[in-house]
Design a protein around this motif. Structure first.
Motif, mmCIF file in Angstrom:
data_model
loop_
_atom_site.group_PDB
_atom_site.id
_atom_site.type_symbol
_atom_site.label_atom_id
_atom_site.label_comp_id
_atom_site.label_asym_id
_atom_site.label_seq_id
_atom_site.Cartn_x
_atom_site.Cartn_y
_atom_site.Cartn_z
ATOM 1 N N ILE A 136 0.862 -1.183 0.000
ATOM 2 C CA ILE A 136 0.000 0.000 0.000
ATOM 3 C C ILE A 136 0.898 1.232 0.000
ATOM 4 C CG2 ILE A 136 -1.756 1.307 1.257
ATOM 5 C CD1 ILE A 136 -2.501 -1.412 2.603
ATOM 6 N N ALA A 178 -7.306 1.598 5.085
ATOM 7 C CA ALA A 178 -7.135 0.816 3.856
ATOM 8 C C ALA A 178 -8.090 -0.374 3.854
ATOM 9 C CB ALA A 178 -5.692 0.342 3.719
ATOM 10 N N GLN A 188 -0.220 1.287 -5.396
ATOM 11 C CA GLN A 188 0.413 0.171 -4.699
ATOM 12 C C GLN A 188 1.559 -0.352 -5.524
ATOM 13 O OE1 GLN A 188 -2.754 -2.603 -4.263
ATOM 14 N NE2 GLN A 188 -3.481 -2.187 -6.281
#
Length: 74
Positions: free
Chosen positions: A31, A51, A68
């Protein structure tokens, strides 16, 4: 971590190693999204929880479009 269609969100500290080993086709994505404010010690609250909430809500942005970095694919 995407393991057999199940999504897991957490730190890259070996926590999901057993999940990865048991999955048929696992992948990991880092992430890169960051909140405006993030403490030095509460990443679970400041990074992972938001997230995971985005994924759980099914936000309109597909997983592939969330910033990402692919780090592993089997």
């Amino acid at each position: 971590v995407n393991a057999d269609g199940r999504l897991f969100v957490g730190p890259d500290n070996g926590l999901f190693e057993i999940v990865m080993r048991r999955a048929h086709n696992p992948s990991i994505q880092r992430i890169t999204w960051r909140p405006e404010k993030m403490s030095a010690s509460f990443h679970g609250r400041d990074l992972f929880a938001p997230a995971a909430a985005m994924l759980a809500r099914g936000d309109k942005v597909p997983l592939e479009e969330i910033p990402q970095q692919e780090v592993y694919a089997n």
